[in-house]
Scaffold this motif. Structure first.
Motif, PDB file in Angstrom:
ATOM      1  N   UNK C 108       0.837  -1.194   0.000  1.00 27.46           N
ATOM      2  CA  UNK C 108       0.000   0.000   0.000  1.00 27.46           C
ATOM      3  C   UNK C 108       0.869   1.239   0.000  1.00 27.46           C
ATOM      4  N   UNK C 109       0.369   2.282  -0.683  1.00 27.49           N
ATOM      5  CA  UNK C 109       1.083   3.556  -0.618  1.00 27.49           C
ATOM      6  C   UNK C 109       0.068   4.679  -0.700  1.00 27.49           C
ATOM      7  N   UNK C 110       0.519   5.872  -0.254  1.00 28.63           N
ATOM      8  CA  UNK C 110      -0.389   7.021  -0.191  1.00 28.63           C
ATOM      9  C   UNK C 110      -0.130   7.934  -1.382  1.00 28.63           C
ATOM     10  N   UNK C 111      -1.198   8.231  -2.125  1.00 29.96           N
ATOM     11  CA  UNK C 111      -1.092   9.199  -3.214  1.00 29.96           C
ATOM     12  C   UNK C 111      -1.941  10.409  -2.818  1.00 29.96           C
ATOM     13  N   UNK C 112      -1.762  11.503  -3.547  1.00 37.15           N
ATOM     14  CA  UNK C 112      -2.619  12.669  -3.244  1.00 37.15           C
ATOM     15  C   UNK C 112      -4.097  12.302  -3.347  1.00 37.15           C
ATOM     16  N   UNK C 113      -4.407  11.295  -4.147  1.00 38.62           N
ATOM     17  CA  UNK C 113      -5.797  10.879  -4.287  1.00 38.62           C
ATOM     18  C   UNK C 113      -6.229   9.848  -3.249  1.00 38.62           C
ATOM     19  N   UNK C 114      -5.365   9.525  -2.320  1.00 41.45           N
ATOM     20  CA  UNK C 114      -5.719   8.538  -1.302  1.00 41.45           C
ATOM     21  C   UNK C 114      -4.845   7.296  -1.392  1.00 41.45           C
ATOM     22  N   UNK C 115      -5.191   6.324  -0.548  1.00 36.98           N
ATOM     23  CA  UNK C 115      -4.405   5.091  -0.500  1.00 36.98           C
ATOM     24  C   UNK C 115      -4.588   4.259  -1.756  1.00 36.98           C
ATOM     25  N   UNK C 116      -3.480   3.620  -2.199  1.00 40.84           N
ATOM     26  CA  UNK C 116      -3.601   2.640  -3.284  1.00 40.84           C
ATOM     27  C   UNK C 116      -2.940   1.351  -2.829  1.00 40.84           C
ATOM     28  N   UNK C 117      -3.407   0.285  -3.447  1.00 40.72           N
ATOM     29  CA  UNK C 117      -2.921  -1.036  -3.071  1.00 40.72           C
ATOM     30  C   UNK C 117      -2.556  -1.773  -4.350  1.00 40.72           C
ATOM     31  N   UNK C 118      -1.308  -2.244  -4.423  1.00 44.74           N
ATOM     32  CA  UNK C 118      -0.861  -2.963  -5.619  1.00 44.74           C
ATOM     33  C   UNK C 118      -0.433  -4.370  -5.221  1.00 44.74           C
ATOM     34  N   UNK C 119      -0.896  -5.322  -5.976  1.00 44.20           N
ATOM     35  CA  UNK C 119      -0.644  -6.726  -5.647  1.00 44.20           C
ATOM     36  C   UNK C 119       0.797  -7.154  -5.913  1.00 44.20           C
ATOM     37  N   UNK C 120       1.253  -8.111  -5.124  1.00 44.38           N
ATOM     38  CA  UNK C 120       2.541  -8.756  -5.368  1.00 44.38           C
ATOM     39  C   UNK C 120       2.227 -10.090  -6.024  1.00 44.38           C
ATOM     40  N   UNK C 121       2.796 -10.316  -7.193  1.00 48.87           N
ATOM     41  CA  UNK C 121       2.519 -11.563  -7.901  1.00 48.87           C
ATOM     42  C   UNK C 121       3.330 -12.705  -7.309  1.00 48.87           C
ATOM     43  N   UNK C 122       4.623 -12.448  -7.113  1.00 49.51           N
ATOM     44  CA  UNK C 122       5.486 -13.516  -6.608  1.00 49.51           C
ATOM     45  C   UNK C 122       6.742 -12.946  -5.989  1.00 49.51           C
ATOM     46  N   UNK C 123       7.349 -13.757  -5.176  1.00 55.35           N
ATOM     47  CA  UNK C 123       8.597 -13.379  -4.526  1.00 55.35           C
ATOM     48  C   UNK C 123       9.483 -14.620  -4.549  1.00 55.35           C
ATOM     49  N   UNK C 124      10.681 -14.492  -5.075  1.00 53.31           N
ATOM     50  CA  UNK C 124      11.544 -15.677  -5.092  1.00 53.31           C
ATOM     51  C   UNK C 124      12.998 -15.352  -4.810  1.00 53.31           C
ATOM     52  N   UNK C 172       8.920   3.198  -3.002  1.00 57.92           N
ATOM     53  CA  UNK C 172       9.264   3.762  -1.694  1.00 57.92           C
ATOM     54  C   UNK C 172       8.626   2.940  -0.566  1.00 57.92           C
ATOM     55  N   UNK C 173       7.366   2.611  -0.760  1.00 54.66           N
ATOM     56  CA  UNK C 173       6.662   1.847   0.275  1.00 54.66           C
ATOM     57  C   UNK C 173       7.241   0.445   0.409  1.00 54.66           C
ATOM     58  N   UNK C 174       7.575  -0.151  -0.747  1.00 58.56           N
ATOM     59  CA  UNK C 174       8.156  -1.503  -0.727  1.00 58.56           C
ATOM     60  C   UNK C 174       9.506  -1.480  -0.015  1.00 58.56           C
ATOM     61  N   UNK C 175      10.310  -0.477  -0.354  1.00 61.70           N
ATOM     62  CA  UNK C 175      11.617  -0.389   0.277  1.00 61.70           C
ATOM     63  C   UNK C 175      11.471  -0.253   1.794  1.00 61.70           C
TER      64      UNK C 175
END
Lengths: 155, 494, 497
Positions: C108-124, C172-175
């Motif tokens: 999740x991250x904050x934009x001027x338009x509000x919170x957004x949520x982006x999916x993680x497909x995979x982690x390896x 930024x949020x991921x980091x």
């Protein structure tokens, strides 16, 4: 020579009528007579068409640098080998799991190593077999311009 | 005196050295002299290490002199196939591309061999990267069969098999991917043991096909093979496919009873193309096993004929990836005058690899390439499952299986070189076992036309003790292992 | 961005794990050693060497996966990715193909338009490559394998990012999330965080996406945004002109500000993935996963909730203050010493970040401590330094560190409140800026700000602002009574520096 457990047993160079028959008789065995014919047939099989283009593409992937004569021979040989291994198509393997690792139950999971440093090679030993080196690094010929990150390939 | 030494079993040599009836140095010298005399005929070695041998022998003698304990192979002159990395000793894998490669580390199997007191005679010849069945694919020279110098010793561990058969070494290590220990052992009239996949560490074994490669032992007696196996086997944290077990206690199991063992004879191995002499000798061998009280019964492994095609997809596929590291960057041959990186890759590999290696790399790259993976590689891995299961089922009914090791005796040099498929068929009886990861041993079972024939015994995973017990009982009952090539007749007396 | 087309962006992020040793061998994984001194037969790909996986690398990967809300696989496996390149010793990379360590999850991250949520497909998990050095070698390139084999986490987002700015915010949020778990320092300039992007466009309202273009070589957060902006408008131009976007890999050229196609066409990518025969499948016991979950530190989301509902800070502040663990820690610790959330938040989000950015420093690299910052705030409260002097002091605290009161003396930042001491400066300023003075006298109150700035400049920020303002007003009042003509141009807008 070669006697065992009292009873002399002629083995080497002894004229035996048919060892299979004899074996069956002696031990109450049923040994196979003549097995499947596939061994002899296999070599004389056909060929799968492998195009020159495919051969050349594969040679590029494998960085083998074949010349045209080698590519031609490879075309024929690959065709013959592929025809032979194509035999697998006869088998129905629907629903069969592949055996990527034969260990199976012997090794239920990948063993893991503790995060403890081990001494690296000495710098001399690391570069000892290098065909070319400079400043403690391995030296390689220039990568082709398009592949270099800073190259002008984009223009 | 000398003659008394060079054909002695390793376990006898070790015992005599340990009792200080003969010095390790003397044993080493005798073997080195014989090696020097016969090597020009056999060409079994790529590199010999006489100084290292004498030094190791002296260390054994010193330890014994001090009353220090020594290993179970102390003073046993041993050879190792040149695809096992040896610290500071050139290791070529029989390839131009590694002609000048000197490893900065020691393989686990050889390290354990030396730790057990074995004396390093040198590195033996092999088909390039262990790809072949005759040792003719060595980039350097072919090795000759001690029984007939016009014939091949088999392969790919042909150098090791010839060296042991000719009494140059008391024991040797080889590697077996599709039969590379068993088949040359059969063709040279010695014992060839391929352990269960995972029993001996592959660390330091130059990879050909990682899921099939296994370090094996070549020796003149089953007891020797058991002794060497005990020294090199057991878990190694440096190999992630190493089974979490200790070395098997085969030696003490050797004298156990074989009566009542259930022996299966799979009919699919009695090929139509089987050489008549091979058929006869192996049949006789099975008869002997029956006479020892084993319960012999015919059985069927119907997928056997699919093993070779599956093998010739899987092994080249893994090889194509394993051999990609020979790129002229960090070690090995680099072509001179390359214009750019890609040119350097292609020219180095073209100059460094022989024809058979190129063929298999091409075949393997093809089998893994986009669009063919499912039809070839994945299909072959599924067939492997069928073959493995079939063995599992057979071992519910049988303790050991018996087959011929090779469809023919040693063939003349050059006979199969021109026809890759014909050469591949040399592995037809050894490959199924490799695919299933099972332990198997080839033991001499007599001569046909003056050439050795091998009996292959197969056991379930990690049942090496049972396997070697059966092999030993056979050996003791027949004495075929005491047959020797006629090498010493003409050439030996100077 | 053009309104005619809408972009969709997915990011592939590589994070180097901070294990002591490499992924598959015991070589130290530390950064910055002399070339080829942290290598062994395994990471040099010598014949016969074999990989053995680092337990800590798996544990770290699981920790990161849990922080991202991923589902950790019961069984995962390793595969070989085959290609030739001099920085890849075995000519294959050990990676994970069809059974990755974890899937699912979101950032999740904050934009001027509000919170957004982006999916993680995979982690390896995979292994890093060596480094090619092109500089200063005529005959070719140099290769250093120290980095080769360091464990890498690849985190692939769903293609759900709607703009380059979203991509930057996601990154930024991921980091921040990864840093909070402590498994990586995520330093882009050191290469311990790397980012590739997939960009494709479609006409607004259309369901069909255009060809996917991979963008590589973006070496900073700024360049991620710049490269993606370039790429989106480039594709829009191609499409607007009726052209087709080629499916290809492009490199970002930071200096020229463009992306250019890389890799010759000669070899279509065919990585010939197949299961790594040297590594049997890894079974991950759920108990182990739960143990790792229980040991997770407080993550940004929980912290933000605490800042908003506990301390009454605005949500935006909470996001900024959790953008890295170091910043969050500085805030927390300063607050303990100086319990005014608003004031601490304003300073941390304002001047602290400004100084760090200007000096291109990470907080961890700076000398700033919570004690220093709190001490500075107390000096302001006690009227011992002006706000302007405080900014100079903060620079010193960041660069050199030290005890604030002593620094104030050393730097001569003590506030001057004595009217007699300021009178001379005030007279000068008034005399030299007649037009600004005239502005003030004609009722433009803003002109005072400019003149205050001049006073501060001449006193190195030490003048007590209240005293200075009073003196200025008095002096100008006197000037007004004396009468004066329009002077020369004051040289700037009121309030300019």
């Amino acid at each position: 020579m070669r006697s065992a457990q009292g009873e002399p047993r002629p083995l080497l160079g002894h004229p035996v009528a048919d060892p299979l028959v004899r074996a069956r008789k002696r031990a109450g065995l049923r040994l196979p007579g003549s097995g499947p014919a596939w061994y002899n047939v296999a070599g004389g099989g056909g060929s799968v068409a492998v195009s020159r283009e495919t051969v050349e593409h594969i040679a590029v992937l494998a960085r083998l640098g074949l010349d045209p004569a080698e590519a031609g021979e490879m075309e024929r040989q690959l065709g013959a080998i592929l025809a032979y291994v194509g035999k697998l198509r006869e088998l129905d393997t629907e629903g069969v799991e592949p055996t990527f690792h034969v260990l199976g139950r012997l090794l239920p999971s990948l063993p893991l190593r503790p995060d403890e440093p081990l001494p690296p090679l000495s710098p001399g030993a690391a570069l000892a077999n290098a065909p070319a080196s400079e400043r403690g690094c391995f030296l390689v010929p220039p990568v082709i311009p398009e592949e270099a990150e800073k190259g002008g390939g984009g223009g | 005196m000398e003659e008394g030494l060079w054909y002695l079993p390793a376990y006898v040599l070790a015992a005599r050295v340990a009792r200080r009836e003969v010095s390790a140095a003397e044993v080493a010298e005798v073997h080195l002299r014989r090696l020097e005399r016969l090597e020009p005929l056999l060409q079994a070695f790529i590199t010999t290490t006489p100084e290292a041998a004498l030094e190791a022998a002296r260390r054994v003698d010193l330890a014994l002199g001090r009353g220090d304990p020594v290993g179970p192979l102390a003073g046993v002159p041993a050879a190792v196939k040149d695809n096992l990395c040896t610290l500071g000793v050139r290791t070529t894998a029989g390839s131009r591309i590694l002609e000048r490669f000197v490893p900065p580390y020691e393989s686990t199997a050889t390290a354990r061999l030396w730790r057990a007191g074995a004396v390093p005679l040198g590195k033996t010849n092999l088909d390039e990267f262990a790809m072949g069945s005759s040792t003719e694919n060595s980039a350097f020279f072919p090795t000759r069969n001690p029984w007939d110098l016009g014939r091949v010793p088999g392969g790919s561990s042909g150098g090791s098999a010839a060296a042991v058969a000719a009494g140059l070494a008391a024991a040797a290590l080889g590697s077996d991917t599709g039969g590379s220990v068993r088949q040359p052992a059969a063709l040279c009239g010695v014992v060839g043991l391929k352990p269960t996949y995972g029993l001996v560490s592959r660390f330091g074994l130059i990879a050909f096909a990682s899921s099939l490669d296994q370090v094996g032992v070549i020796a003149r007696t089953v007891r020797d093979a058991a002794l060497v196996l005990a020294a090199i086997a057991g878990h190694d944290p440096l190999d992630s496919t190493s089974a979490p077990v200790g070395p098997p206690d085969c030696e003490s199991a050797l004298d156990g009873e074989v009566e009542g063992l259930r022996l299966g004879v799979p009919r699919e191995y009695w090929l139509e193309g089987l050489e008549e002499g091979v058929r006869r000798k192996v049949a006789e061998a099975i008869e002997v096993l029956a006479s020892l009280g084993m319960k012999v019964e015919e059985c069927s492994l119907p997928h056997t004929e699919y093993a070779l095609p599956a093998y010739y997809i899987l092994a080249p596929a893994e090889a194509s990836s394993n051999l990609a590291r020979y790129d002229g960057v960090r070690y090995g041959h680099r072509a001179s005058g390359a214009s750019d990186l890609n040119d350097m890759y292609c020219r180095s590999r073209r100059e460094g690899f022989g024809a058979e290696v190129k063929r298999r790399v091409m075949l393997g790259t093809y089998a893994l390439s986009s669009g063919y993976y499912d039809a070839y590689y994945l299909k072959a891995q599924k067939v492997r499952t069928l073959i493995r299961r079939e063995f599992e089922q057979a071992f519910e009914r049988f303790d050991v299986l018996a087959t011929p090791t090779s469809p023919t005796t040693a063939f003349p040099l050059g006979e199969r070189v021109a026809d890759p498929l014909k050469m591949y068929l040399s592995d037809v009886l050894t490959v199924p076992v490799s695919l299933a990861g099972l332990p198997a041993v080839s033991v001499p079972c007599g001569l046909s036309g003056g050439l050795p024939v091998g009996l292959q015994l197969i056991a379930p995973p990690l049942a090496e003790a049972r396997l070697l017990r059966a092999a030993s009982a056979f050996e003791q009952a027949t004495g075929h292992h005491r047959a020797r090539p006629a090498l010493d007749g003409g050439v030996d007396r100077r | 961005m053009t309104s005619e087309f809408e972009p969709v962006i997915g990011l592939e992020v590589h994070v180097e794990l901070s294990t002591r040793t490499k992924a598959f061998c015991g070589c130290p994984a530390t950064f910055g050693a002399p070339p080829n001194t942290q290598v062994c037969p395994v990471c040099l790909g010598l014949p016969g060497s074999l990989p053995v996986l680092n337990l800590k690398a798996v544990e770290y990967a699981i920790r990161a996966a849990l922080a991202l809300g991923c589902q950790v696989a019961r069984v995962c496996k390793f595969d070989r990715k085959n290609y030739f390149y001099p920085d890849l010793p075995k000519s294959y990379q050990i990676s994970q193909y069809d059974l990755p360590l974890a899937t699912g999850g979101a950032v999740e991250f904050l934009t001027p338009g509000g919170r957004k949520r982006v999916g993680i497909r995979r982690l390896h998990l995979e292994e890093d490559t060596g480094k090619l050095l092109h500089e200063g070698v005529e005959s070719g390139s140099l290769v250093d394998f120290n980095r080769c084999g360091v464990p890498l986490l690849e985190i692939v987002s769903e293609p759900e990012l709607a703009s380059p700015e979203d991509a930057r915010l996601y990154l930024t949020a991921l980091r921040s999330l990864i840093q909070f778990t402590g498994v990586s320092d995520c330093r882009m300039e050191r290469g311990s965080l790397r980012c590739d992007a997939n960009v494709s466009l479609r006409p607004r309202g259309s369901r069909e996406w255009g060809a996917l273009v991979e963008v590589k070589n973006m070496n900073s957060f700024r360049s991620v945004k710049a490269a993606l902006e370039f790429e989106v408008s480039r594709q829009a131009r191609v499409l607007s002109a009726g052209g087709r976007v080629a499916r290809e890999t492009r490199h970002w050229d930071e200096a020229r500000g463009v992306t250019f196609p890389s890799r010759s066409k000669e070899e279509a990518h065919d990585y010939r993935y197949f299961p790594e025969p040297d590594l049997p499948p890894l079974r991950i016991e759920p108990e182990w996963v739960e143990e790792i979950r229980a040991g997770l530190p407080e993550l940004p989301e929980a912290r933000r909730r605490r800042l908003v509902s506990g301390l009454g800070l605005p949500e935006y502040n909470a996001w900024v203050l959790t953008s890295s663990p170091a910043l969050a820690r500085l805030f927390d610790e300063t607050l303990r010493l100086y319990p005014d959330p608003r004031e601490v938040s304003n300073w941390v989000m304002g001047d602290v970040l400004r100084v760090l950015n200007a000096r291109r420093l990470e907080l961890e690299e700076s000398k700033l401590t919570a004690e220093g910052l709190a001490g500075m705030l107390r000096l302001i409260d006690r009227g011992l330094i002006s706000g302007r002097a405080a900014k100079a002091l903060l620079e010193a605290l960041v660069v050199d560190g030290g005890e604030p009161a002593r620094l104030v003396e050393e730097l001569g930042l003590t506030q001057v409140s004595d009217p007699a001491a300021l009178a001379g400066v005030v007279r000068e300023v008034v005399a030299q800026n007649p037009s600004t003075v005239a502005d003030y006298l004609s009722g433009k109150e803003k002109a005072l700000t400019f003149l205050m700035g001049q006073v501060m400049k001449r006193t190195s920020g030490r003048a007590n602002p209240e005293v200075a303002a009073r003196l200025l007003r008095d002096a100008m009042a006197g000037e007004g009574r004396a009468g004066s003509g329009a002077g020369p141009d004051s040289g700037g807008e009121a309030g300019g520096r």
